[in-house]
Each structure stands twice: as structure tokens, then as C-alpha cells.
Design a protein around this motif. Sequence first.
Motif, PDB file in Angstrom:
ATOM      1  N   SER A  14      -5.718  -8.157  -8.931  1.00 21.70           N
ATOM      2  CA  SER A  14      -6.463  -6.900  -8.823  1.00 21.70           C
ATOM      3  C   SER A  14      -7.948  -7.122  -9.069  1.00 21.70           C
ATOM      4  O   SER A  14      -8.790  -6.507  -8.419  1.00 21.70           O
ATOM      5  CB  SER A  14      -5.918  -5.861  -9.818  1.00 21.70           C
ATOM      6  N   ALA A  69      -5.585  -1.368  -6.468  1.00 23.13           N
ATOM      7  CA  ALA A  69      -5.082  -0.249  -7.273  1.00 23.13           C
ATOM      8  C   ALA A  69      -3.560  -0.139  -7.188  1.00 23.13           C
ATOM      9  O   ALA A  69      -2.909   0.198  -8.175  1.00 23.13           O
ATOM     10  CB  ALA A  69      -5.736   1.052  -6.837  1.00 23.13           C
ATOM     11  N   SER A  70      -3.002  -0.436  -6.016  1.00 18.65           N
ATOM     12  CA  SER A  70      -1.546  -0.324  -5.898  1.00 18.65           C
ATOM     13  C   SER A  70      -0.820  -1.471  -6.594  1.00 18.65           C
ATOM     14  O   SER A  70       0.320  -1.296  -7.030  1.00 18.65           O
ATOM     15  CB  SER A  70      -1.133  -0.241  -4.433  1.00 18.65           C
ATOM     16  N   GLN A  72      -1.865  -2.831  -9.409  1.00 19.68           N
ATOM     17  CA  GLN A  72      -2.099  -2.724 -10.852  1.00 19.68           C
ATOM     18  C   GLN A  72      -1.160  -1.668 -11.431  1.00 19.68           C
ATOM     19  O   GLN A  72      -1.307  -0.488 -11.146  1.00 19.68           O
ATOM     20  CB  GLN A  72      -3.550  -2.338 -11.130  1.00 19.68           C
ATOM     21  N   ARG A  74       0.538   0.830 -14.256  1.00 21.12           N
ATOM     22  CA  ARG A  74       0.096   1.563 -15.444  1.00 21.12           C
ATOM     23  C   ARG A  74       0.774   0.928 -16.648  1.00 21.12           C
ATOM     24  O   ARG A  74       1.935   0.552 -16.584  1.00 21.12           O
ATOM     25  CB  ARG A  74       0.484   3.025 -15.361  1.00 21.12           C
ATOM     26  N   SER A 149      -8.702   3.807 -13.933  1.00 21.98           N
ATOM     27  CA  SER A 149      -7.929   4.873 -14.580  1.00 21.98           C
ATOM     28  C   SER A 149      -6.515   4.401 -14.883  1.00 21.98           C
ATOM     29  O   SER A 149      -5.851   4.951 -15.762  1.00 21.98           O
ATOM     30  CB  SER A 149      -7.904   6.128 -13.722  1.00 21.98           C
ATOM     31  N   LYS A 150      -6.054   3.372 -14.172  1.00 19.21           N
ATOM     32  CA  LYS A 150      -4.721   2.840 -14.445  1.00 19.21           C
ATOM     33  C   LYS A 150      -4.671   2.042 -15.737  1.00 19.21           C
ATOM     34  O   LYS A 150      -3.617   1.930 -16.345  1.00 19.21           O
ATOM     35  CB  LYS A 150      -4.251   1.977 -13.282  1.00 19.21           C
TER      36      LYS A 150
END
Length: 158
Positions: A14, A69-70, A72, A74, A149-150
Motif C-alpha cells: 500500500s 486503499a483496497s 489495506q 482496517r 482513514s483505514k
Amino acid sequence: MTMSEMWPLLRPLSRRLALLGWASSAAGMTAGLALAIASGTRLSPMMSTMQLVAMVSMAVAVVSFVTAASLQPRPRVSDAGPPESPEPGGLPDTVQSFLLGSVALLAGAVVFALAGFLLRSGPSVQSVAFCQVFFLGAAASGFTFMLFSKVSPHRGRN
């Protein structure tokens, strides 16, 4: 929480994809600004190449940010530790500023698009180039918000 504190929380892939997205965004913005400033009423072959570079850079930036982002995940609640975010939205100010920047740049793109459509001759090369620059900045800022934000600590909801 600053970006330097969030950066190590990202997966290595990422991080690389985010760097590729930021580099291609910078290249696209540079090409778009060169096009907007140096082009006349018609595009020369060199300026057409700059337009192509700006468009390809935008596509590479969007694909790399979406992929980063996909990929990474949460953090789980137990991995995240205690919530450190006192902000009302649940995200640190650093992360929220990317969202605000994205909205402001997107508004700039809309203004240039509307200005181009209000011209009698239609959108000029310059208005299209400025739209690209603002849209690319909005995309880079928005996808950076999405990525960070993740990994930023969220305040728990009761």
C-alpha cells in the motif's frame, strides 16, 4: 496523529502504491499546468503529448490509490488499542484535512468546467487543462484520505 505516525501502519504494498499515486499525480499536475500555461488556441504535437501524459497520469494515480486503499485492511478493534482520537468525527485532524482539501479542489474543477461551458466557443484547452489539474489534486487528496482513514484510530461508537 501525524502522517509520520500513520505511515508505518500501512502495508508495504500500500505504501508503494500510494507513492506511485502521489508521483503520478505530481506528474499529471505538472503536465496539466504546462498545458494550461503554454498552450495557445490550438494544441501543438508537443502539447498534445502533454495532454496525453496528464490523462495517463490521472489514470495511474486513480488506479494505484484505489488498489492501495483496497489492499489495506482496517485494524481489528483489539489491534488498534485504545482510541486516541478526541475529534468529533472520530478521525484525526490530519486525515480530515485531506477530505476538506479534496472537496475544495473538486469545487475548483467544477468552477473551471462551468466557466468553460459558458464560453461561446465552448471549453478551451486551458479550462480543460485546469479542470484536469484540480480533479487530479482532488483525487489524490481524496484517495489519501481514504487510505489513511483505514489506519487512523477511530473513536468507538456506543
